[in-house]
Design an enzyme around this catalytic site. Structure first.
Site, mmCIF file in Angstrom:
data_model
loop_
_atom_site.group_PDB
_atom_site.id
_atom_site.type_symbol
_atom_site.label_atom_id
_atom_site.label_comp_id
_atom_site.label_asym_id
_atom_site.label_seq_id
_atom_site.Cartn_x
_atom_site.Cartn_y
_atom_site.Cartn_z
ATOM 1 N N GLU A 68 22.791 88.927 95.468
ATOM 2 C CA GLU A 68 22.972 89.537 96.791
ATOM 3 C C GLU A 68 24.405 90.020 96.900
ATOM 4 O O GLU A 68 25.356 89.256 96.727
ATOM 5 C CB GLU A 68 22.639 88.574 97.927
ATOM 6 C CG GLU A 68 22.729 89.264 99.283
ATOM 7 C CD GLU A 68 21.947 88.589 100.400
ATOM 8 O OE1 GLU A 68 22.288 88.801 101.568
ATOM 9 O OE2 GLU A 68 20.984 87.843 100.091
ATOM 10 N N GLU A 93 30.720 87.939 98.232
ATOM 11 C CA GLU A 93 31.224 88.270 99.556
ATOM 12 C C GLU A 93 32.728 88.015 99.581
ATOM 13 O O GLU A 93 33.166 86.877 99.452
ATOM 14 C CB GLU A 93 30.522 87.421 100.623
ATOM 15 C CG GLU A 93 31.050 87.623 102.029
ATOM 16 C CD GLU A 93 30.896 89.057 102.495
ATOM 17 O OE1 GLU A 93 31.942 89.709 102.706
ATOM 18 O OE2 GLU A 93 29.748 89.540 102.623
ATOM 19 N N ASP A 120 35.187 90.406 94.996
ATOM 20 C CA ASP A 120 34.669 91.738 94.732
ATOM 21 C C ASP A 120 33.517 91.666 93.729
ATOM 22 O O ASP A 120 33.655 91.087 92.648
ATOM 23 C CB ASP A 120 35.811 92.597 94.171
ATOM 24 C CG ASP A 120 35.514 94.078 94.183
ATOM 25 O OD1 ASP A 120 34.378 94.467 93.836
ATOM 26 O OD2 ASP A 120 36.425 94.854 94.522
ATOM 27 N N ASP A 142 28.591 97.884 104.682
ATOM 28 C CA ASP A 142 29.534 98.602 105.526
ATOM 29 C C ASP A 142 29.226 100.096 105.440
ATOM 30 O O ASP A 142 29.247 100.671 104.349
ATOM 31 C CB ASP A 142 30.964 98.329 105.049
ATOM 32 C CG ASP A 142 32.018 98.757 106.062
ATOM 33 O OD1 ASP A 142 31.806 99.776 106.759
ATOM 34 O OD2 ASP A 142 33.053 98.077 106.156
ATOM 35 N N LYS A 146 32.896 107.583 108.643
ATOM 36 C CA LYS A 146 33.643 108.833 108.535
ATOM 37 C C LYS A 146 33.402 109.484 107.167
ATOM 38 O O LYS A 146 33.415 108.806 106.149
ATOM 39 C CB LYS A 146 35.132 108.575 108.740
ATOM 40 C CG LYS A 146 35.482 108.093 110.139
ATOM 41 C CD LYS A 146 36.971 107.867 110.291
ATOM 42 C CE LYS A 146 37.293 107.380 111.701
ATOM 43 N NZ LYS A 146 38.748 107.112 111.883
ATOM 44 N N ASP A 178 20.627 100.695 108.724
ATOM 45 C CA ASP A 178 20.205 101.362 109.952
ATOM 46 C C ASP A 178 20.940 102.688 110.135
ATOM 47 O O ASP A 178 20.840 103.310 111.194
ATOM 48 C CB ASP A 178 20.488 100.463 111.159
ATOM 49 C CG ASP A 178 21.957 100.104 111.268
ATOM 50 O OD1 ASP A 178 22.485 99.491 110.326
ATOM 51 O OD2 ASP A 178 22.586 100.441 112.290
ATOM 52 N N THR A 215 18.667 89.775 109.421
ATOM 53 C CA THR A 215 20.049 89.320 109.493
ATOM 54 C C THR A 215 20.651 89.583 110.865
ATOM 55 O O THR A 215 20.114 90.331 111.675
ATOM 56 C CB THR A 215 20.912 90.041 108.448
ATOM 57 O OG1 THR A 215 21.077 91.415 108.840
ATOM 58 C CG2 THR A 215 20.267 89.984 107.071
ATOM 59 N N TYR A 217 23.137 91.374 111.440
ATOM 60 C CA TYR A 217 23.471 92.788 111.523
ATOM 61 C C TYR A 217 22.255 93.614 111.922
ATOM 62 O O TYR A 217 22.373 94.581 112.680
ATOM 63 C CB TYR A 217 24.030 93.263 110.182
ATOM 64 C CG TYR A 217 25.264 92.500 109.766
ATOM 65 C CD1 TYR A 217 26.479 92.694 110.414
ATOM 66 C CD2 TYR A 217 25.215 91.561 108.749
ATOM 67 C CE1 TYR A 217 27.606 91.980 110.058
ATOM 68 C CE2 TYR A 217 26.341 90.836 108.378
ATOM 69 C CZ TYR A 217 27.532 91.056 109.041
ATOM 70 O OH TYR A 217 28.645 90.334 108.685
#
Length: 236
Positions: A68, A93, A120, A142, A146, A178, A215, A217
């Protein structure tokens, strides 16, 4: 958000936060008492500068390996570990607050088939053997909304090339997001690295997987009226 250089691999930029709010005493305890024992092995550059491959057979006793990428608070990974006790899962994470949250969930659920790389994922890719991962998850990454930041997204060659290297032929790669433009970039980029999108009907990207665990999020996205997309790819 500022850009930092990797301390041992300066050609790698890191974008994002490593620390958030001050940890609660219990969370600090989890980090001090539990994290080292749950390391997948010598992943970091300071302990494995030669980038020697991990012994994944020994790591989980020969069980199938899942990965994951960016587990957030860890609720999905703990659910998968409890549901699929016959596999081993490594979670990556860099956000230490999320790592502390996961450690608390692991204690509560008493699962033993999780290992944690608090850094990382590219460092882990360096030391995972070729064709060793049977399933990978990228859940609500994430979005870097932009346009000038789209190169920071996971679904770029810098990440997808090593992901393809470590996934077995026939392995599954799940992406949930999403953000419509993230869906676009995912569908454009991922197939270029040896993956095929498995969708055959609309329900295949509108409905979650049978073993899905929503989750925090995703719950936020739903509250704010955004529509989740569930994309499944197969390594060819």
């Amino acid at each position: 958000m500022s850009e930092t250089k990797h301390p041992k691999a300066p050609w790698r930029n890191f974008y994002g936060r490593r620390h958030g709010k001050t940890l609660r005493p219990a969370q600090q305890e989890y980090l001090e008492e539990d994290l080292a024992a749950l390391s997948p092995g010598p992943v970091d550059w300071d302990v494995n500068p030669e980038r020697t491959a991990l012994d994944v057979e020994a790591l989980f006793g020969g069980r199938e390996l899942w990965l994951e990428i960016g587990f957030g608070g860890g609720e999905h990974m703990v659910h998968q570990a409890a549901t699929h006790a016959d596999v081993g899962i490594i979670g990556c994470e860099p956000f230490i607050n999320g790592v502390a949250m996961l450690l608390g969930k692991i204690r509560e659920a008493e699962v033993e088939n999780i290992r944690i790389h608090p850094g990382d994922v590219r460092d882990l890719f360096d030391v995972l053997p070729e064709a060793s991962v049977a399933k990978a998850f990228l859940l609500y990454p994430d979005p870097w909304p932009k346009k000038r930041h789209h190169r920071r997204r996971f679904v770029t060659p810098e990440h997808l090339e090593p992901l393809a290297r470590v996934q077995k032929p026939g392995a599954e790669f799940r992406v949930a997001t999403d953000i419509p433009d993230y869906v676009r970039q995912t569908l454009e980029q991922v197939p270029q690295f040896g993956f095929e999108w498995t969708a055959e009907r609309a329900a295949d990207w509108r409905e979650p997987w049978d073993d899905w665990y929503s989750t925090r999020y995703e719950q936020k996205a739903l509250r704010e009226g955004r529509v989740p997309h569930y994309l499944t790819f197969r390594r060819m």
